[in-house]
Write a protein that holds these residues in place. Structure first.
Motif, PDB file in Angstrom:
ATOM      1  N   ALA A 162     -46.297 -48.014   3.390  1.00  0.00           N
ATOM      2  CA  ALA A 162     -46.433 -46.711   2.886  1.00  0.00           C
ATOM      3  C   ALA A 162     -46.986 -45.527   3.529  1.00  0.00           C
ATOM      4  O   ALA A 162     -46.620 -44.435   3.734  1.00  0.00           O
ATOM      5  CB  ALA A 162     -47.142 -47.072   1.445  1.00  0.00           C
ATOM      6  N   LEU A 163     -48.197 -46.159   4.012  1.00  0.00           N
ATOM      7  CA  LEU A 163     -49.113 -44.953   4.947  1.00  0.00           C
ATOM      8  C   LEU A 163     -48.478 -44.479   6.044  1.00  0.00           C
ATOM      9  O   LEU A 163     -48.154 -43.295   6.219  1.00  0.00           O
ATOM     10  CB  LEU A 163     -50.557 -45.638   5.211  1.00  0.00           C
ATOM     11  N   ALA A 164     -47.922 -45.464   6.875  1.00  0.00           N
ATOM     12  CA  ALA A 164     -47.110 -44.985   7.975  1.00  0.00           C
ATOM     13  C   ALA A 164     -45.591 -44.269   7.752  1.00  0.00           C
ATOM     14  O   ALA A 164     -45.426 -43.290   8.417  1.00  0.00           O
ATOM     15  CB  ALA A 164     -46.642 -46.479   8.877  1.00  0.00           C
ATOM     16  N   VAL A 165     -45.045 -44.501   6.634  1.00  0.00           N
ATOM     17  CA  VAL A 165     -43.741 -43.892   6.161  1.00  0.00           C
ATOM     18  C   VAL A 165     -44.252 -42.497   5.907  1.00  0.00           C
ATOM     19  O   VAL A 165     -43.589 -41.363   5.802  1.00  0.00           O
ATOM     20  CB  VAL A 165     -42.843 -44.437   5.080  1.00  0.00           C
ATOM     21  N   ALA A 166     -45.233 -42.227   5.231  1.00  0.00           N
ATOM     22  CA  ALA A 166     -46.050 -41.133   4.731  1.00  0.00           C
ATOM     23  C   ALA A 166     -46.753 -40.261   5.836  1.00  0.00           C
ATOM     24  O   ALA A 166     -47.332 -39.069   5.879  1.00  0.00           O
ATOM     25  CB  ALA A 166     -46.922 -41.116   3.744  1.00  0.00           C
ATOM     26  N   GLY A 167     -46.520 -40.674   7.095  1.00  0.00           N
ATOM     27  CA  GLY A 167     -47.199 -39.962   8.480  1.00  0.00           C
ATOM     28  C   GLY A 167     -48.237 -40.287   8.969  1.00  0.00           C
ATOM     29  O   GLY A 167     -48.910 -39.678   9.692  1.00  0.00           O
ATOM     30  N   ARG A 168     -48.891 -41.597   8.356  1.00  0.00           N
ATOM     31  CA  ARG A 168     -50.378 -41.854   8.816  1.00  0.00           C
ATOM     32  C   ARG A 168     -50.226 -42.806  10.045  1.00  0.00           C
ATOM     33  O   ARG A 168     -50.056 -43.931   9.669  1.00  0.00           O
ATOM     34  CB  ARG A 168     -51.042 -42.444   7.817  1.00  0.00           C
TER      35      ARG A 168
ATOM     36  N   VAL B  21     -41.901 -38.867   8.564  1.00  0.00           N
ATOM     37  CA  VAL B  21     -40.787 -38.996   9.417  1.00  0.00           C
ATOM     38  C   VAL B  21     -39.426 -38.203   8.883  1.00  0.00           C
ATOM     39  O   VAL B  21     -39.420 -37.997   7.807  1.00  0.00           O
ATOM     40  CB  VAL B  21     -40.250 -40.275   9.751  1.00  0.00           C
ATOM     41  N   ARG B  22     -38.440 -37.679   9.792  1.00  0.00           N
ATOM     42  CA  ARG B  22     -37.428 -37.303   9.272  1.00  0.00           C
ATOM     43  C   ARG B  22     -36.542 -37.981   8.614  1.00  0.00           C
ATOM     44  O   ARG B  22     -35.552 -37.359   7.743  1.00  0.00           O
ATOM     45  CB  ARG B  22     -36.629 -36.365  10.378  1.00  0.00           C
TER      46      ARG B  22
ATOM     47  N   ARG C 249     -42.944 -45.522  14.988  1.00  0.00           N
ATOM     48  CA  ARG C 249     -43.983 -44.784  15.636  1.00  0.00           C
ATOM     49  C   ARG C 249     -43.397 -43.492  16.496  1.00  0.00           C
ATOM     50  O   ARG C 249     -43.689 -42.434  16.521  1.00  0.00           O
ATOM     51  CB  ARG C 249     -44.763 -45.671  16.882  1.00  0.00           C
ATOM     52  N   ARG C 250     -42.321 -43.828  17.264  1.00  0.00           N
ATOM     53  CA  ARG C 250     -41.516 -42.751  17.864  1.00  0.00           C
ATOM     54  C   ARG C 250     -41.150 -41.663  16.950  1.00  0.00           C
ATOM     55  O   ARG C 250     -41.357 -40.253  16.958  1.00  0.00           O
ATOM     56  CB  ARG C 250     -40.324 -43.113  18.831  1.00  0.00           C
ATOM     57  N   ARG C 251     -40.576 -41.853  15.881  1.00  0.00           N
ATOM     58  CA  ARG C 251     -40.139 -40.710  14.916  1.00  0.00           C
ATOM     59  C   ARG C 251     -41.476 -40.170  14.253  1.00  0.00           C
ATOM     60  O   ARG C 251     -41.164 -38.750  14.137  1.00  0.00           O
ATOM     61  CB  ARG C 251     -39.611 -41.515  13.669  1.00  0.00           C
ATOM     62  N   LEU C 252     -42.661 -40.675  14.100  1.00  0.00           N
ATOM     63  CA  LEU C 252     -43.838 -40.072  13.523  1.00  0.00           C
ATOM     64  C   LEU C 252     -44.194 -39.058  14.749  1.00  0.00           C
ATOM     65  O   LEU C 252     -44.504 -37.873  14.288  1.00  0.00           O
ATOM     66  CB  LEU C 252     -44.830 -41.245  13.188  1.00  0.00           C
ATOM     67  N   GLN C 253     -44.311 -39.192  16.123  1.00  0.00           N
ATOM     68  CA  GLN C 253     -44.484 -38.378  16.982  1.00  0.00           C
ATOM     69  C   GLN C 253     -43.627 -37.192  17.188  1.00  0.00           C
ATOM     70  O   GLN C 253     -44.070 -36.244  17.570  1.00  0.00           O
ATOM     71  CB  GLN C 253     -44.680 -39.435  18.216  1.00  0.00           C
ATOM     72  N   GLU C 254     -42.363 -37.509  16.878  1.00  0.00           N
ATOM     73  CA  GLU C 254     -41.215 -36.558  16.864  1.00  0.00           C
ATOM     74  C   GLU C 254     -41.339 -35.378  15.799  1.00  0.00           C
ATOM     75  O   GLU C 254     -40.734 -34.341  16.121  1.00  0.00           O
ATOM     76  CB  GLU C 254     -39.883 -37.126  17.136  1.00  0.00           C
TER      77      GLU C 254
END
Length: 236
Positions: A208-214, A163-164, A230-235
């Motif tokens: 950790a996995l989510a913050v790392a983009g999984r 995420v950014r 979730r929205r930030r990963l998609q963006e």
């Protein structure tokens, strides 16, 4: 934790990764990991790449792809992945003790990679215990806390984040009963909304996995901040 301890954990994780890779059957070897477009075969090559690829080669490939880091890494990874499976595993073990200290990332970069990539391999296969040493295909809670300490710190390497920004989010690991804020301020209060911040909670591994983009780990997370994450990963 000092640098020597980080190097030791990284080496142990590389050996665990080699054990896991060696134990996979042919179907598992070609199963897609959580890294888009990479099977276990490409993952093995990627884990080996920093130890066997010099800066000059990476620079030339980066020029070819006009500085696109993702395409550069993918190209190099797929070239290495042409090697026989036994060679990839053998070389990963041989380089397990390599002390990599990449610019702007430092020893924590390779260390975090080993933790994340172990689960990139194991989660899609539903594996908990599979390695030849009969060790779990996970690094354990104490290591996930180290990973999150780094990813939620004020200045993590952007390449390790999916995420950014984590601004406005508070991460709470339910299995560790520990909370992080991206600005480095500690919090002991657990609530859905905390001083204008949204809480994301769940197991430390999933955080950790989510913050790392999984994105596959997002379903294991709850709280008002989960949808924001979730929205930030998609963006990105």
């Amino acid at each position: 934790m000092n640098v020597e301890e980080i190097y030791a954990l990284t080496a142990a994780n590389r050996r665990k990764l080699a054990d896991l890779l060696e134990s996979l059957d042919e179907q598992q070897w070609h199963t897609q990991t959580l890294c888009a477009g990479w099977s276990a075969q490409e993952m093995a090559a990627h884990l080996l790449q920093p130890s066997i690829t010099g800066f000059a080669h990476v620079f030339l490939v980066a020029l070819r792809y006009r500085g696109n880091t993702d395409r550069t890494i993918d190209h190099i990874t797929r070239r290495i992945a042409r090697r026989p499976r036994a060679e990839l595993v053998r070389e990963l073990r041989r380089h397990a003790d390599d002390r990599l200290d990449p610019p702007r990332v430092g020893p924590m970069g390779p260390y975090v990679d080993t933790c994340i990539h172990l689960r990139d391999l194991a989660r899609p296969l539903g594996l908990d215990v599979i390695t030849t040493t009969n060790e779990p295909t996970d690094v354990g809670a104490h290591q996930w806390r180290l990973v999150l300490d780094y990813l939620a710190s004020p200045n993590p390497a952007p390449a390790l984040l999916g995420v950014r920004s984590l601004d406005g989010l508070t991460l709470h690991a339910t299995d560790l009963d520990h909370t992080w804020r991206p600005d480095g301020q500690k919090s002991t209060q657990k609530s859905g909304q905390e001083s204008g911040r949204e809480v994301v909670e769940g197991p430390a591994e999933a955080l950790a996995l989510a913050v790392a983009g999984r994105a596959a780990a997002l379903d294991d997370l709850t709280g008002p901040g989960a949808q924001t994450l979730r929205r930030r990963l998609q963006e990105k």
